[in-house]
Enzyme design. Structure first.
Site, PDB file in Angstrom:
ATOM      1  N   GLU A   1     -12.164  -2.953   5.454  1.00 24.48           N
ATOM      2  CA  GLU A   1     -12.726  -4.446   4.681  1.00 24.48           C
ATOM      3  C   GLU A   1     -12.881  -4.663   5.320  1.00 24.48           C
TER       4      GLU A   1
ATOM      5  N   TYR B   1      -9.515 -11.193   0.854  1.00 24.54           N
ATOM      6  CA  TYR B   1      -8.764  -9.903   1.722  1.00 24.54           C
ATOM      7  C   TYR B   1      -8.786  -9.337   2.987  1.00 24.54           C
TER       8      TYR B   1
ATOM      9  N   GLY C   1       6.703  -2.802   0.836  1.00 24.04           N
ATOM     10  CA  GLY C   1       5.388  -2.693   0.213  1.00 24.04           C
ATOM     11  C   GLY C   1       5.666  -0.871  -0.229  1.00 24.04           C
TER      12      GLY C   1
ATOM     13  N   LEU D   1       7.047 -10.988   1.355  1.00 22.97           N
ATOM     14  CA  LEU D   1       6.545 -10.975   2.657  1.00 22.97           C
ATOM     15  C   LEU D   1       6.541 -12.362   2.903  1.00 22.97           C
TER      16      LEU D   1
ATOM     17  N   GLN E   1      -1.074  -8.069  -1.251  1.00 20.62           N
ATOM     18  CA  GLN E   1      -1.982  -7.901  -2.731  1.00 20.62           C
ATOM     19  C   GLN E   1      -3.165  -7.658  -1.318  1.00 20.62           C
TER      20      GLN E   1
ATOM     21  N   THR F   1      -7.524  -3.071   7.523  1.00 21.85           N
ATOM     22  CA  THR F   1      -8.476  -1.940   5.792  1.00 21.85           C
ATOM     23  C   THR F   1     -10.008  -1.789   6.821  1.00 21.85           C
TER      24      THR F   1
ATOM     25  N   HIS G   1      -8.925   5.427   0.769  1.00 18.11           N
ATOM     26  CA  HIS G   1      -7.556   6.611   0.476  1.00 18.11           C
ATOM     27  C   HIS G   1      -7.308   6.121  -0.471  1.00 18.11           C
TER      28      HIS G   1
ATOM     29  N   LYS H   1      -6.054  -9.779   5.588  1.00 22.13           N
ATOM     30  CA  LYS H   1      -6.511  -8.990   7.213  1.00 22.13           C
ATOM     31  C   LYS H   1      -6.744  -8.628   8.108  1.00 22.13           C
TER      32      LYS H   1
ATOM     33  N   GLY I   1       4.170   0.730  -2.958  1.00 19.30           N
ATOM     34  CA  GLY I   1       3.327   1.390  -3.669  1.00 19.30           C
ATOM     35  C   GLY I   1       2.558   2.115  -3.331  1.00 19.30           C
ATOM     36  N   GLN I   2       1.328   2.863  -3.713  1.00 19.05           N
ATOM     37  CA  GLN I   2       0.808   4.436  -3.414  1.00 19.05           C
ATOM     38  C   GLN I   2       1.179   5.315  -2.041  1.00 19.05           C
TER      39      GLN I   2
HETATM   40  P1  NAP Z   1      -0.719  -0.967  -3.068  1.00 20.50           P
HETATM   41  O1  NAP Z   1      -0.387   0.562  -3.739  1.00 20.50           O
HETATM   42  O2  NAP Z   1      -1.261  -1.755  -3.766  1.00 20.50           O
HETATM   43  O3  NAP Z   1       1.482  -1.099  -2.801  1.00 20.50           O
HETATM   44  C1  NAP Z   1       1.589  -2.627  -1.929  1.00 20.50           C
HETATM   45  C2  NAP Z   1       2.430  -2.806  -1.769  1.00 20.50           C
HETATM   46  O4  NAP Z   1       3.506  -4.161  -1.582  1.00 20.50           O
HETATM   47  C3  NAP Z   1       3.368  -2.801  -3.102  1.00 20.50           C
HETATM   48  O5  NAP Z   1       4.759  -2.326  -3.077  1.00 20.50           O
HETATM   49  C4  NAP Z   1       3.819  -3.940  -3.638  1.00 20.50           C
HETATM   50  O6  NAP Z   1       4.465  -4.435  -4.145  1.00 20.50           O
HETATM   51  C5  NAP Z   1       3.523  -4.596  -2.011  1.00 20.50           C
HETATM   52  N1  NAP Z   1       3.390  -6.362  -1.992  1.00 20.50           N
HETATM   53  C6  NAP Z   1       2.783  -7.211  -2.556  1.00 20.50           C
HETATM   54  N2  NAP Z   1       2.801  -7.677  -2.277  1.00 20.50           N
HETATM   55  C7  NAP Z   1       4.312  -8.323  -1.475  1.00 20.50           C
HETATM   56  C8  NAP Z   1       4.883  -9.331  -1.257  1.00 20.50           C
HETATM   57  N3  NAP Z   1       4.995 -10.608  -1.721  1.00 20.50           N
HETATM   58  N4  NAP Z   1       6.042  -9.436  -0.835  1.00 20.50           N
HETATM   59  C9  NAP Z   1       6.613  -7.712   0.204  1.00 20.50           C
HETATM   60  N5  NAP Z   1       6.133  -6.797  -1.100  1.00 20.50           N
HETATM   61  C10 NAP Z   1       4.785  -6.725  -1.817  1.00 20.50           C
HETATM   62  O7  NAP Z   1      -1.713  -0.754  -1.506  1.00 20.50           O
HETATM   63  P2  NAP Z   1      -1.756   0.507  -1.148  1.00 20.50           P
HETATM   64  O8  NAP Z   1      -2.713   1.833  -2.035  1.00 20.50           O
HETATM   65  O9  NAP Z   1      -0.591   1.563  -1.140  1.00 20.50           O
HETATM   66  O10 NAP Z   1      -2.315   0.526   0.330  1.00 20.50           O
HETATM   67  C11 NAP Z   1      -1.024  -0.002   1.421  1.00 20.50           C
HETATM   68  C12 NAP Z   1      -1.826  -1.238   2.420  1.00 20.50           C
HETATM   69  O11 NAP Z   1      -2.378  -0.587   3.030  1.00 20.50           O
HETATM   70  C13 NAP Z   1      -1.894  -2.440   2.127  1.00 20.50           C
HETATM   71  O12 NAP Z   1      -1.001  -3.226   2.713  1.00 20.50           O
HETATM   72  C14 NAP Z   1      -3.191  -1.871   1.473  1.00 20.50           C
HETATM   73  O13 NAP Z   1      -4.026  -3.682   1.897  1.00 20.50           O
HETATM   74  C15 NAP Z   1      -3.891  -1.394   3.308  1.00 20.50           C
HETATM   75  N6  NAP Z   1      -4.925  -0.726   3.230  1.00 20.50           N
HETATM   76  C16 NAP Z   1      -5.046   0.305   1.876  1.00 20.50           C
HETATM   77  C17 NAP Z   1      -5.738   1.205   1.756  1.00 20.50           C
HETATM   78  C18 NAP Z   1      -5.932   1.759   0.616  1.00 20.50           C
HETATM   79  O14 NAP Z   1      -7.078   3.017   0.038  1.00 20.50           O
HETATM   80  N7  NAP Z   1      -5.580   2.542  -0.352  1.00 20.50           N
HETATM   81  C19 NAP Z   1      -6.572   0.773   2.928  1.00 20.50           C
HETATM   82  C20 NAP Z   1      -7.020  -0.128   4.065  1.00 20.50           C
HETATM   83  C21 NAP Z   1      -5.597  -0.668   4.073  1.00 20.50           C
HETATM   84  P3  NAP Z   1       4.454  -4.241  -6.446  1.00 20.50           P
HETATM   85  O15 NAP Z   1       4.457  -3.160  -6.483  1.00 20.50           O
HETATM   86  O16 NAP Z   1       5.714  -4.783  -6.280  1.00 20.50           O
HETATM   87  O17 NAP Z   1       3.301  -5.056  -6.307  1.00 20.50           O
HETATM   88  O1  G4F Z   2     -11.456   0.898  -6.144  1.00 23.43           O
HETATM   89  P1  G4F Z   2     -11.661  -0.387  -5.087  1.00 23.43           P
HETATM   90  O2  G4F Z   2     -11.447  -1.842  -5.538  1.00 23.43           O
HETATM   91  O3  G4F Z   2     -11.399  -0.466  -3.399  1.00 23.43           O
HETATM   92  P2  G4F Z   2     -12.520  -1.179  -2.566  1.00 23.43           P
HETATM   93  O4  G4F Z   2     -12.234  -2.951  -2.552  1.00 23.43           O
HETATM   94  O5  G4F Z   2     -12.860  -0.374  -1.804  1.00 23.43           O
HETATM   95  O6  G4F Z   2     -11.028  -1.690  -2.131  1.00 23.43           O
HETATM   96  C1  G4F Z   2      -9.837  -0.733  -1.910  1.00 23.43           C
HETATM   97  O7  G4F Z   2     -10.157   0.024  -0.522  1.00 23.43           O
HETATM   98  C2  G4F Z   2     -10.202  -0.636   0.961  1.00 23.43           C
HETATM   99  C3  G4F Z   2     -10.135   0.051   1.775  1.00 23.43           C
HETATM  100  O8  G4F Z   2     -12.113   0.231   2.336  1.00 23.43           O
HETATM  101  C4  G4F Z   2      -8.422  -1.434   0.655  1.00 23.43           C
HETATM  102  F1  G4F Z   2      -8.282  -2.365   1.913  1.00 23.43           F
HETATM  103  C5  G4F Z   2      -8.095  -2.837   0.012  1.00 23.43           C
HETATM  104  O9  G4F Z   2      -6.530  -2.526  -0.513  1.00 23.43           O
HETATM  105  C6  G4F Z   2      -8.513  -1.269  -1.815  1.00 23.43           C
HETATM  106  O10 G4F Z   2      -7.209  -0.831  -1.519  1.00 23.43           O
HETATM  107  O11 G4F Z   2     -13.437  -0.409  -5.364  1.00 23.43           O
HETATM  108  C7  G4F Z   2     -14.205   0.607  -4.540  1.00 23.43           C
HETATM  109  C8  G4F Z   2     -15.705  -0.073  -4.494  1.00 23.43           C
HETATM  110  C9  G4F Z   2     -16.582  -1.371  -4.562  1.00 23.43           C
HETATM  111  O12 G4F Z   2     -16.774  -1.366  -3.798  1.00 23.43           O
HETATM  112  C10 G4F Z   2     -16.582  -2.033  -6.053  1.00 23.43           C
HETATM  113  O13 G4F Z   2     -17.244  -3.422  -6.610  1.00 23.43           O
HETATM  114  O14 G4F Z   2     -15.907   0.292  -6.672  1.00 23.43           O
HETATM  115  C11 G4F Z   2     -16.706  -0.913  -7.503  1.00 23.43           C
HETATM  116  N1  G4F Z   2     -16.563  -0.579  -8.545  1.00 23.43           N
HETATM  117  C12 G4F Z   2     -17.120  -0.371  -9.274  1.00 23.43           C
HETATM  118  N2  G4F Z   2     -16.978  -0.703 -10.648  1.00 23.43           N
HETATM  119  C13 G4F Z   2     -14.938  -0.746  -9.026  1.00 23.43           C
HETATM  120  C14 G4F Z   2     -15.429  -0.965 -10.398  1.00 23.43           C
HETATM  121  N3  G4F Z   2     -13.834  -1.221  -7.719  1.00 23.43           N
HETATM  122  C15 G4F Z   2     -12.831  -1.287  -9.096  1.00 23.43           C
HETATM  123  N4  G4F Z   2     -11.709  -1.661  -8.824  1.00 23.43           N
HETATM  124  N5  G4F Z   2     -13.132  -1.223 -10.057  1.00 23.43           N
HETATM  125  C16 G4F Z   2     -14.427  -1.090 -11.674  1.00 23.43           C
HETATM  126  O15 G4F Z   2     -14.632  -1.170 -12.727  1.00 23.43           O
END
Ligand code: NAP
Ligand code: G4F
Length: 341
Positions: free
Chosen positions: A135, A157, A10, A65, A89, A133, A187, A161, A13-14
């Site tokens: 979630e 999702y 990954g 993956l 995803q 997460t 984050h 997880k 990704g961010q």
């Molecule tokens: P992200 O920006 O969506 O990055 C996800 C990464 O996974 C990207 O590099 C994506 O590749 C890669 N990926 C997706 N499907 C794949 C596959 N089949 N095989 C290999 N790589 C694949 O997510 P993030 O925000 O950096 O989050 C990183 C991890 O932390 C994720 O697992 C997410 O679920 C988890 N997480 C995130 C948050 C948050 O708030 N950011 C909170 C809790 C947990 P592409 O660039 O090609 O799409």
């Molecule tokens: O920004 P979101 O899509 O993040 P969500 O669903 O909290 O998930 C993110 O954080 C998780 C950690 O808790 C990660 F595991 C996950 O991979 C991801 O990074 O939505 C946040 C909130 C939700 O309640 C959603 O219903 O914002 C609300 N929302 C309102 N309007 C929206 C929108 N979300 C999105 N994406 N787009 C909208 O227009």
């Protein structure tokens, strides 16, 4: 001294981008796994190649993956000291549209890495981080969620997880693998994906300010999220793998605000004076200065079921990892706005 080797799934990704730079600063050799895409999508990590100290220690490889062979051969060839599984995803709403794929990548993908470690007899040689997460807590009624809070996922999702979490615990207990689950709350950062709500709000409001967009369309304005900065959170991932024993940790700020409050903060900082009116799907915000409606709600952005409230308790990480968040929500928003400028 031999350089430590990290393998990041990954990497595009961010978090993959922040973690790569963090580890390169710590003098690791970093191997990043990206999947094949029809257009180059390495924007978040391209700057690594501009840094003379970083680029010779950074290698990109293809893998996926959903493909056990690629996972196995990468681990066999690279023999990493640390594996970070950040690939997923990761979009909650999208997971309702592609549930099986989400389960395959996020759930089985984690199992494939763990089983590869076992098949290669690397149980005592490699440390594994799983990107868990908040979630997974989903619709829990606990007001502060910590490592003991029962999971109640509310999306494919969250369910995928939760499987990844428990299979990581299982391989740790069954085979003595140094495997940790980070249970990270939301984050964000300037390089957050554009369809996540914080980035969408800031990018949308900035475009409206500059005359490049007329309106911003959102969904549920009343869910609450505990938002931190990705830069702070990747440090916690690394810290988890530097302890004597593997364990699971909640990483959060302990503060929570609604989407609407986030909009209000961002709008004020960008220089809008807005006023809300209407209810539910008809709720809207006008720009007081020109009386134009700039925010509306749309059904397509509401989920079949949403998580109303997330607020994390990271006391354990504070005590044992000596980790605490450094960036406030206001500084995070400022940084995201600055980036759009
Ligand atoms: P992200 O920006 O969506 O990055 C996800 C990464 O996974 C990207 O590099 C994506 O590749 C890669 N990926 C997706 N499907 C794949 C596959 N089949 N095989 C290999 N790589 C694949 O997510 P993030 O925000 O950096 O989050 C990183 C991890 O932390 C994720 O697992 C997410 O679920 C988890 N997480 C995130 C948050 C948050 O708030 N950011 C909170 C809790 C947990 P592409 O660039 O090609 O799409
Ligand atoms: O920004 P979101 O899509 O993040 P969500 O669903 O909290 O998930 C993110 O954080 C998780 C950690 O808790 C990660 F595991 C996950 O991979 C991801 O990074 O939505 C946040 C909130 C939700 O309640 C959603 O219903 O914002 C609300 N929302 C309102 N309007 C929206 C929108 N979300 C999105 N994406 N787009 C909208 O227009």
């Amino acid at each position: 001294m031999k350089k430590k080797i990290a393998l990041i799934f990954g990497v595009t990704g961010q978090d993959g981008a922040y973690l790569s730079k963090f580890l390169l600063k710590k003098k690791y050799k970093v191997y990043g796994v990206k999947r094949r895409s029809s257009i180059i999508n390495t924007q978040r990590i391209d700057d690594i190649y501009k840094d003379i100290n970083f680029k010779s220690n950074f290698v990109l490889c293809y893998g996926d993956l959903t493909d056990s062979f690629s996972i196995l051969s990468l681990i066999k060839k690279i023999k990493p000291d640390e594996i970070y599984n950040l690939a997923a995803q990761s979009h909650v709403q999208v997971s309702f549209e592609v549930p099986e794929y989400t389960a395959d990548v996020n759930g089985l993908g984690t199992l494939r890495i763990l089983q590869a470690i076992k098949n290669l007899n690397l149980e005592n040689k490699v440390k594994f981080y799983q990107a868990g997460t908040s979630e997974m807590f989903g619709r829990t009624k606990e007001k502060f969620q910590n490592e003991k809070t029962t999971f109640y996922p509310a999306s494919p999702y969250g369910a995928s997880k939760s499987f990844a979490h428990w299979i990581t615990v299982n391989y740790r207990e069954a085979y003595d693998i140094y495997a940790c689950n980070g249970i990270l709350f939301n984050h964000e950062s300037p390089i957050r994906g554009e369809t996540f709500v914080t980035k969408k709000i800031i990018q949308g409001l900035m475009r409206i300010k500059n005359g490049n967009q007329k309106k911003l369309f959102l969904g549920n304005l009343y869910s609450k999220r505990d938002w931190g900065h990705a830069r702070d959170y990747v440090e916690a991932m690394w810290k988890m793998l530097q302890q004597k024993k593997p364990d699971d940790y909640v990483i959060a700020t302990g503060q929570t605000i609604t989407i609407k409050e986030f909009v209000n903060k961002a709008a004020k900082k960008i220089g809008f004076k807005i006023k809300w009116f209407g209810k539910g799907i008809n709720e809207k915000a006008i720009n007081i200065e020109n009386k134009k409606i700039i925010i509306e709600c749309r059904k397509r952005y509401f989920r079949p079921v949403d998580i109303d409230y997330l607020k994390g308790n990271a006391q354990r990480a504070k005590k044992l990892l000596k980790w605490s968040p450094k960036t406030s929500i206001d500084n995070l928003i400022d940084e995201m706005i600055q980036y759009e400028l």
